[in-house]
Design an enzyme around this catalytic site. Structure first.
Site, PDB file in Angstrom:
ATOM      1  N   CYS A   1      16.003   3.783 -20.453  1.00  0.00           N
ATOM      2  CA  CYS A   1      15.474   2.883 -21.482  1.00  0.00           C
ATOM      3  C   CYS A   1      14.384   3.588 -22.277  1.00  0.00           C
ATOM      4  O   CYS A   1      13.667   4.447 -21.741  1.00  0.00           O
ATOM      5  CB  CYS A   1      14.861   1.623 -20.863  1.00  0.00           C
ATOM      6  SG  CYS A   1      16.022   0.536 -20.032  1.00  0.00           S
ATOM      7  N   ASP A   2      14.252   3.188 -23.525  1.00  0.00           N
ATOM      8  CA  ASP A   2      13.129   3.647 -24.326  1.00  0.00           C
ATOM      9  C   ASP A   2      12.828   2.602 -25.395  1.00  0.00           C
ATOM     10  O   ASP A   2      13.753   2.006 -25.959  1.00  0.00           O
ATOM     11  CB  ASP A   2      13.411   4.996 -24.992  1.00  0.00           C
ATOM     12  CG  ASP A   2      12.114   5.670 -25.428  1.00  0.00           C
ATOM     13  OD1 ASP A   2      11.548   6.425 -24.621  1.00  0.00           O
ATOM     14  OD2 ASP A   2      11.661   5.419 -26.563  1.00  0.00           O
ATOM     15  N   SER A   3      11.539   2.397 -25.656  1.00  0.00           N
ATOM     16  CA  SER A   3      11.121   1.370 -26.611  1.00  0.00           C
ATOM     17  C   SER A   3      10.317   1.977 -27.753  1.00  0.00           C
ATOM     18  O   SER A   3       9.518   2.893 -27.538  1.00  0.00           O
ATOM     19  CB  SER A   3      10.262   0.302 -25.918  1.00  0.00           C
ATOM     20  OG  SER A   3      10.971  -0.346 -24.891  1.00  0.00           O
TER      21      SER A   3
ATOM     22  N   LYS B   1      17.440  10.200 -21.645  1.00  0.00           N
ATOM     23  CA  LYS B   1      16.860   9.981 -20.321  1.00  0.00           C
ATOM     24  C   LYS B   1      17.941   9.744 -19.275  1.00  0.00           C
ATOM     25  O   LYS B   1      17.896  10.314 -18.175  1.00  0.00           O
ATOM     26  CB  LYS B   1      15.898   8.790 -20.370  1.00  0.00           C
ATOM     27  CG  LYS B   1      14.628   9.047 -21.163  1.00  0.00           C
ATOM     28  CD  LYS B   1      13.733   7.819 -21.171  1.00  0.00           C
ATOM     29  CE  LYS B   1      12.435   8.080 -21.911  1.00  0.00           C
ATOM     30  NZ  LYS B   1      11.535   6.903 -21.907  1.00  0.00           N
TER      31      LYS B   1
ATOM     32  N   GLY C   1      16.125   0.682 -26.445  1.00  0.00           N
ATOM     33  CA  GLY C   1      17.440   1.251 -26.211  1.00  0.00           C
ATOM     34  C   GLY C   1      17.764   1.244 -24.731  1.00  0.00           C
ATOM     35  O   GLY C   1      16.890   1.484 -23.893  1.00  0.00           O
TER      36      GLY C   1
END
Length: 207
Positions: A79-81, A57, A116
């Site tokens: 960000c990524d969850s 991203k 992340g």
């Protein structure tokens, strides 16, 4: 070494919860959606998957903003969850039946929410992951059906929120609560400092 101010902060995420978390901390970034297709992305572990997706991203948005390279004082944050339960990574369920089965499997149990964080500034790149243990209440089927019917769990990682309707179903957390919402403020401050930037300088920025 004195930390320098951030000139421009860009959040590479369409998550309203991440934006609200930053704004509540006095940080007002620009928002540019990456458009990254998350399907088919694989990694060695759920934590690594969150980091890889965050990196994709941030890279995509950096390319959109400045194909020839970011300015030295511009910071892009991706960000990524994902929620890890029994070693399996769970993202957004999107479908009501998937969300229902997810909750039936995780009620009364615990998982780990990994987020992340990927930061890009000039030619510098940093990636880190924050992890928070989440313990869920033992919901009955009627509660699960009612929650799924709201639509909220369909569009969030792990099919739950801490800061919304799902908050009543989170019994306990171990770690940074901001991370469960989608962005770890302590980790972001540390990573900015590693890039040479002052966290408090963000308070002066307005998108």
């Amino acid at each position: 070494m004195a930390l320098r101010p951030v000139g421009r902060l860009v959040l590479a995420s369409q998550s309203p919860a991440r934006l609200a978390t930053l704004r509540s901390a006095g940080v007002h970034p620009e928002v540019v959606v990456s458009g990254v297709d998350e399907s088919g992305v694989e990694a060695g572990s759920p934590a690594e998957l969150a980091a890889v997706l965050a990196g994709l991203k941030a890279a995509a948005v950096a390319e959109l903003l400045a194909p020839d390279g970011l300015a030295e004082d511009t910071v892009v944050v991706g960000c990524d969850s994902v929620l890890e339960v029994d070693g399996t990574a769970y993202g957004k369920p999107h479908d009501a039946e998937v969300a229902r089965r997810r909750w039936q499997a995780m009620r009364g149990r615990s998982g780990v929410l990994h987020t992340g964080h990927a930061l890009r500034a000039g030619t510098q790149v940093r990636t880190a992951t924050a992890s928070t243990r989440v313990s869920f209440a033992d919901l009955d089927d009627d509660e699960i059906d009612a929650y799924v019917a709201t639509g909220e769990p369909l569009q969030v990682a792990g099919a739950f929120t801490l800061d919304g309707l799902g908050g009543a179903f989170v019994r306990e957390i171990e770690g940074d609560p901001h991370n469960v919402v989608g962005i770890s403020l302590p980790l972001l401050r540390t990573e900015l400092a590693a890039l040479g930037f002052s966290w408090t300088s963000l308070w002066a920025l307005r998108a």
